[in-house]
Design a protein around this motif. Sequence first.
Motif, PDB file in Angstrom:
ATOM      1  N   ALA A 216      79.819 -44.528 -46.328  1.00  0.00           N
ATOM      2  CA  ALA A 216      78.396 -44.706 -46.112  1.00  0.00           C
ATOM      3  C   ALA A 216      77.728 -45.772 -46.551  1.00  0.00           C
ATOM      4  O   ALA A 216      77.054 -46.770 -45.938  1.00  0.00           O
ATOM      5  CB  ALA A 216      77.883 -43.611 -46.302  1.00  0.00           C
ATOM      6  N   ARG A 217      78.017 -46.158 -47.870  1.00  0.00           N
ATOM      7  CA  ARG A 217      77.491 -47.449 -48.466  1.00  0.00           C
ATOM      8  C   ARG A 217      78.185 -48.576 -47.989  1.00  0.00           C
ATOM      9  O   ARG A 217      77.116 -49.445 -47.672  1.00  0.00           O
ATOM     10  CB  ARG A 217      78.048 -47.273 -50.132  1.00  0.00           C
ATOM     11  CG  ARG A 217      77.008 -46.231 -50.830  1.00  0.00           C
ATOM     12  CD  ARG A 217      76.979 -46.744 -52.360  1.00  0.00           C
ATOM     13  NE  ARG A 217      76.491 -45.496 -53.132  1.00  0.00           N
ATOM     14  CZ  ARG A 217      77.439 -45.155 -53.939  1.00  0.00           C
ATOM     15  NH1 ARG A 217      78.618 -45.505 -54.194  1.00  0.00           N
ATOM     16  NH2 ARG A 217      77.224 -43.875 -54.695  1.00  0.00           N
ATOM     17  N   LEU A 218      79.353 -48.548 -47.984  1.00  0.00           N
ATOM     18  CA  LEU A 218      79.758 -49.791 -47.179  1.00  0.00           C
ATOM     19  C   LEU A 218      79.173 -50.152 -45.788  1.00  0.00           C
ATOM     20  O   LEU A 218      78.742 -51.316 -45.385  1.00  0.00           O
ATOM     21  CB  LEU A 218      81.267 -49.649 -47.068  1.00  0.00           C
ATOM     22  CG  LEU A 218      82.057 -50.687 -46.338  1.00  0.00           C
ATOM     23  CD1 LEU A 218      82.153 -52.139 -47.204  1.00  0.00           C
ATOM     24  CD2 LEU A 218      83.620 -50.425 -46.167  1.00  0.00           C
ATOM     25  N   TYR A 219      79.087 -49.169 -45.023  1.00  0.00           N
ATOM     26  CA  TYR A 219      78.628 -49.436 -43.435  1.00  0.00           C
ATOM     27  C   TYR A 219      76.995 -49.759 -43.633  1.00  0.00           C
ATOM     28  O   TYR A 219      76.469 -50.786 -42.776  1.00  0.00           O
ATOM     29  CB  TYR A 219      78.772 -48.230 -42.555  1.00  0.00           C
ATOM     30  CG  TYR A 219      80.273 -48.171 -42.312  1.00  0.00           C
ATOM     31  CD1 TYR A 219      80.760 -49.186 -41.742  1.00  0.00           C
ATOM     32  CD2 TYR A 219      80.870 -46.949 -42.478  1.00  0.00           C
ATOM     33  CE1 TYR A 219      82.182 -49.105 -41.274  1.00  0.00           C
ATOM     34  CE2 TYR A 219      82.314 -46.894 -41.961  1.00  0.00           C
ATOM     35  CZ  TYR A 219      82.982 -48.011 -41.603  1.00  0.00           C
ATOM     36  OH  TYR A 219      84.198 -47.820 -41.241  1.00  0.00           O
ATOM     37  N   ALA A 220      76.387 -49.298 -44.667  1.00  0.00           N
ATOM     38  CA  ALA A 220      75.164 -49.587 -44.877  1.00  0.00           C
ATOM     39  C   ALA A 220      74.931 -51.041 -45.329  1.00  0.00           C
ATOM     40  O   ALA A 220      74.046 -51.706 -44.613  1.00  0.00           O
ATOM     41  CB  ALA A 220      74.214 -48.705 -45.791  1.00  0.00           C
TER      42      ALA A 220
END
Length: 160
Positions: A60-64
């Motif tokens: 999730a953090r990577l895609y954000a």
Amino acid sequence: MNCPETKKNMADWLFAPIPEEGRKHIAECAGCAEALASMEKTWKLLDEWQAPEPSAFFDARLYARLRREREEAPAGLFERAKAWILYRSNLHMRPLAAGAMATLLVVGGGTFALLDQPAAPVAQASATVRDLQSYDGNAQLFQQLNALDGDEDSATSASN
Ligand SMILES: [Zn+2]
């Protein structure tokens, strides 16, 4: 076998049986025995070590972050040129692109060197001065609005 020879071969002894002369030196030399023991201990730890699992929020953090990166203002010309050379250009074009980049750097660097003359210190407007300037701008705006209002009033009174 002496100490330097022993230490040179020690790493191999982690994976293969220690030869007779090596074993003899290890038995007699406390320094080498300690070094071998330490090496074996390290190797054992490395064997037991496991790569940590990424946290549950990693994706999730990577895609954000990727999304934010995409939404941010495009990079400057130099950055884009660099990225293009690194990732997009075809392999056979790279020397050419690198040459162009080098030329750009030399020309650009020269320009910057010329531009980098010590400029006269720029007077920083104080906060008060900036406030007054913005009030001045607002005053002009209000005057224009008043003028418009006045026109409207006179227009309506003329029609009445
Ligand atoms: Zn030794």
